[in-house]
Design a protein around this motif. Structure first.
Motif, short mmCIF file in Angstrom:
data_model
loop_
_atom_site.label_atom_id
_atom_site.label_comp_id
_atom_site.label_asym_id
_atom_site.label_seq_id
_atom_site.Cartn_x
_atom_site.Cartn_y
_atom_site.Cartn_z
N ALA A 275 63.12 61.44 30.09
CA ALA A 275 63.17 62.56 29.14
C ALA A 275 64.33 62.40 28.15
O ALA A 275 64.17 62.63 26.95
CB ALA A 275 63.31 63.87 29.91
N LEU A 276 65.47 61.97 28.66
CA LEU A 276 66.64 61.79 27.80
C LEU A 276 66.38 60.71 26.74
O LEU A 276 66.66 60.89 25.55
CB LEU A 276 67.85 61.42 28.67
N LEU A 277 65.79 59.61 27.19
CA LEU A 277 65.51 58.52 26.25
C LEU A 277 64.49 58.95 25.21
O LEU A 277 64.62 58.65 24.02
CB LEU A 277 65.00 57.28 27.01
N ARG A 278 63.48 59.67 25.67
CA ARG A 278 62.43 60.10 24.72
C ARG A 278 62.96 61.15 23.74
O ARG A 278 62.57 61.17 22.58
CB ARG A 278 61.20 60.59 25.49
N ALA A 279 63.90 61.96 24.21
CA ALA A 279 64.52 62.92 23.29
C ALA A 279 65.30 62.17 22.22
O ALA A 279 65.24 62.49 21.02
CB ALA A 279 65.45 63.87 24.07
N PHE A 280 66.03 61.13 22.66
CA PHE A 280 66.78 60.32 21.69
C PHE A 280 65.80 59.69 20.68
O PHE A 280 66.05 59.70 19.47
CB PHE A 280 67.60 59.23 22.40
N ALA A 281 64.70 59.18 21.20
CA ALA A 281 63.71 58.52 20.32
C ALA A 281 63.17 59.47 19.26
O ALA A 281 62.88 59.07 18.13
CB ALA A 281 62.57 57.95 21.17
N ARG A 282 63.06 60.76 19.61
CA ARG A 282 62.58 61.75 18.62
C ARG A 282 63.56 61.86 17.46
O ARG A 282 63.18 62.01 16.31
CB ARG A 282 62.39 63.13 19.27
N PHE A 283 64.86 61.79 17.79
CA PHE A 283 65.86 61.84 16.72
C PHE A 283 65.74 60.60 15.82
O PHE A 283 65.87 60.70 14.61
CB PHE A 283 67.28 61.93 17.31
N VAL A 284 65.50 59.45 16.44
CA VAL A 284 65.34 58.22 15.66
C VAL A 284 64.12 58.38 14.75
O VAL A 284 64.16 58.04 13.57
CB VAL A 284 65.16 56.99 16.59
N ASP A 285 63.06 58.93 15.31
CA ASP A 285 61.82 59.06 14.54
C ASP A 285 62.00 59.98 13.33
O ASP A 285 61.42 59.75 12.27
CB ASP A 285 60.69 59.56 15.44
N GLN A 286 62.82 61.02 13.52
CA GLN A 286 63.06 61.96 12.41
C GLN A 286 63.73 61.28 11.22
O GLN A 286 63.67 61.78 10.10
CB GLN A 286 63.94 63.12 12.88
N LEU A 287 64.37 60.14 11.47
CA LEU A 287 65.02 59.43 10.36
C LEU A 287 64.01 58.57 9.57
O LEU A 287 64.39 57.89 8.62
CB LEU A 287 66.18 58.58 10.88
N SER A 288 62.76 58.59 10.00
CA SER A 288 61.65 57.95 9.27
C SER A 288 61.92 56.49 8.89
O SER A 288 61.57 56.05 7.80
CB SER A 288 61.35 58.72 7.98
N GLY A 289 62.58 55.77 9.77
CA GLY A 289 62.79 54.34 9.49
C GLY A 289 64.10 54.02 8.81
O GLY A 289 64.39 52.85 8.54
N GLU A 290 64.91 55.02 8.55
CA GLU A 290 66.23 54.73 7.96
C GLU A 290 67.12 54.02 8.99
O GLU A 290 67.97 53.21 8.66
CB GLU A 290 66.90 56.03 7.53
N TYR A 291 66.87 54.31 10.28
CA TYR A 291 67.57 53.63 11.37
C TYR A 291 66.53 53.07 12.36
O TYR A 291 65.58 53.77 12.72
CB TYR A 291 68.50 54.60 12.10
N ILE A 292 66.74 51.81 12.75
CA ILE A 292 65.88 51.18 13.75
C ILE A 292 66.75 50.83 14.95
O ILE A 292 67.81 50.21 14.79
CB ILE A 292 65.21 49.91 13.18
N THR A 293 66.33 51.24 16.13
CA THR A 293 67.17 51.06 17.32
C THR A 293 66.75 49.83 18.13
O THR A 293 65.73 49.19 17.83
CB THR A 293 67.16 52.35 18.17
N GLY A 294 67.56 49.49 19.13
CA GLY A 294 67.26 48.33 19.97
C GLY A 294 68.12 48.35 21.22
O GLY A 294 68.86 49.30 21.48
N GLU A 295 68.05 47.25 21.98
CA GLU A 295 68.74 47.15 23.26
C GLU A 295 70.23 46.86 23.05
O GLU A 295 70.61 46.18 22.10
CB GLU A 295 68.09 46.00 24.03
N ASP A 296 71.07 47.37 23.91
CA ASP A 296 72.49 47.05 23.87
C ASP A 296 73.08 47.30 25.26
O ASP A 296 72.33 47.55 26.21
CB ASP A 296 73.21 47.92 22.80
N VAL A 297 74.39 47.30 25.37
CA VAL A 297 75.04 47.54 26.66
C VAL A 297 74.55 48.89 27.22
O VAL A 297 74.57 49.90 26.51
CB VAL A 297 76.58 47.58 26.48
#
Ligand code: NAI
Length: 363
Positions: free
Chosen positions: A96-118
């Motif tokens: 749920a936490l990860l999917r909530a974060f993903a919603r915030f990324v999605d709201q940026l409509s591609g201005e930010y693209i996320t990926g794997e890290d520490v």
């Protein structure tokens, strides 16, 4: 606090910071966008138990700026971004936490693209992908590049070969001796490539099992972790930690080249100057270790992930490293500064192109 952050953003020309809160899932996250001059701001999602909000914000800011330089120097048309989730990945991570974060990324409509890290994994990226398409480092069954460590390793070996050419006039590593520090995801792939190239490799790791595997597989010699710096070799290859080029290690080095994949190899910039004074050629870390990034972000290019194109672009790290050498020579500046200049010149030359409006018909 906010004034200090805005001052910092002004000083280093940041675009925006997004603070994300979701009380239901416990999400507290920061998305930092340094630059979108070359393309969408791209960079991994770190999950870490930061002691303060300020620490998290500055980490995201600092890392996102690093990504701008990394992509620009690697010839990738992406900008720099980074996100952090405040929390312990072992205890606080949930779907749920990860999917909530993903919603915030999605709201940026591609201005930010996320990926794997520490603190995040390929499986976590797949979870984010259920909510947003703006994710890289995806498994192959999601259309991603899968494991990127072999590409990071290949890129670093290409940088090493460019350094060899500069020092010895040939980029062949046959007969060269290499001290390789760290046999993890990238290091063990680099070891295989170096052995295939005909180099003689001395290895070390704090994990004895990895050392034993390397000896069994490749017949290499191993030394204790603290003895790796002083080996009588041509090349010192860091594949473990950052800050390994420092006041204590430089006097021990006999190598003429420092090239590997570790991040932040120089403890401080002055250690880059010191390497120059010692006549040691240094493959600047964020250029040398950009292979994984190049491979990984190929999925964002026309036609989606094309493996052959991705590998060809990883190999270009050889030319990129040579361009950094040339720029350093032309401007009489150290290599680490030349890599920054190389990235800045690329951003400056291309940012106006992206501002061009399509021609419009007169009314
Ligand atoms: P990893 O965690 O798989 O491997 C690191 C290895 O170094 C481990 O085997 C560990 O036991 C060893 N190690 C730790 N401390 C050591 C010491 N004092 N002496 C000797 N060995 C030591 O990490 P990975 O993914 O292979 O990354 C290696 C380096 O490359 C890191 O600095 C990372 O930030 C950097 N990097 C990795 C990329 C990737 O594609 N995985 C991309 C760009 C940079």
């Amino acid at each position: 606090m906010s004034a200090r952050i805005l001052d910092y953003m002004r000083r280093y020309d940041y675009k925006k910071v997004v603070m994300c809160n979701d009380s239901n899932t416990g999400l507290r996250a920061v998305i930092a966008i340094h630059s979108t001059h070359l393309g969408p701001a791209t960079g991994g999602l770190r999950m870490w138990p930061y002691a303060t909000d300020e620490e998290a914000i500055f980490d995201a800011l600092r890392l996102s700026r690093g990504m701008t330089y990394k992509y620009a120097a690697a010839g990738v048309n992406l900008g720099g971004g980074k996100a952090v989730i405040i929390g312990d990945p072992k205890k606080d991570k949930s779907e749920a936490l990860l999917r909530a974060f993903a919603r915030f990324v999605d709201q940026l409509s591609g201005e930010y693209i996320t990926g794997e890290d520490v603190g995040t994994t390929l499986a976590d990226m797949e979870t984010l992908f259920t909510e947003t398409n703006h994710v890289v480092t995806l498994p192959t069954h999601c259309g991603g590049a899968g494991d990127i460590a072999p590409a990071t390793a290949l890129g670093s070996v290409m940088a090493m070969k460019a350094c060899a050419k500069r020092v010895w006039g040939t980029d062949s590593l046959r007969g060269r001796t290499v001290a390789l520090q760290g046999l993890g995801a990238v290091g063990h792939n680099a070891l295989r490539m170096l052995v295939e190239e005909g180099a003689t490799v001395i290895v070390t790791d704090i994990d004895q099992q990895k050392v034993d595997t390397a000896i069994a597989k490749h017949g290499v010699t191993a030394v204790a972790p603290e003895d790796i710096y002083g080996q009588d070799v041509d090349i010192f290859a860091p594949y473990a930690l950052g800050a390994v080029i420092n006041d204590e290690t430089i006097p021990q080095l006999k190598a003429k080249v420092v090239a590997g994949a570790a991040n932040n190899i120089l403890a401080e910039e002055r250690h880059g100057d010191e390497l120059e004074r010692c006549g040691i050629v240094y493959a600047v870390d964020y250029v040398a270790n950009s292979g994984g990034t190049i491979f990984d972000t190929d999925r964002l290019r026309k036609g989606g992930f094309q493996e052959e194109r991705a590998w060809a672009n990883v190999r270009k790290i050889y030319e990129r490293t040579e361009e950094v050498f040339q720029l350093a020579e032309r401007n009489r500046i150290p290599l680490y500064a030349a890599a920054d200049r190389f990235a800045e010149e690329r951003i400056n030359s291309l940012k106006s192109v992206r501002l061009l409006e399509p021609a419009r018909l007169p009314h």
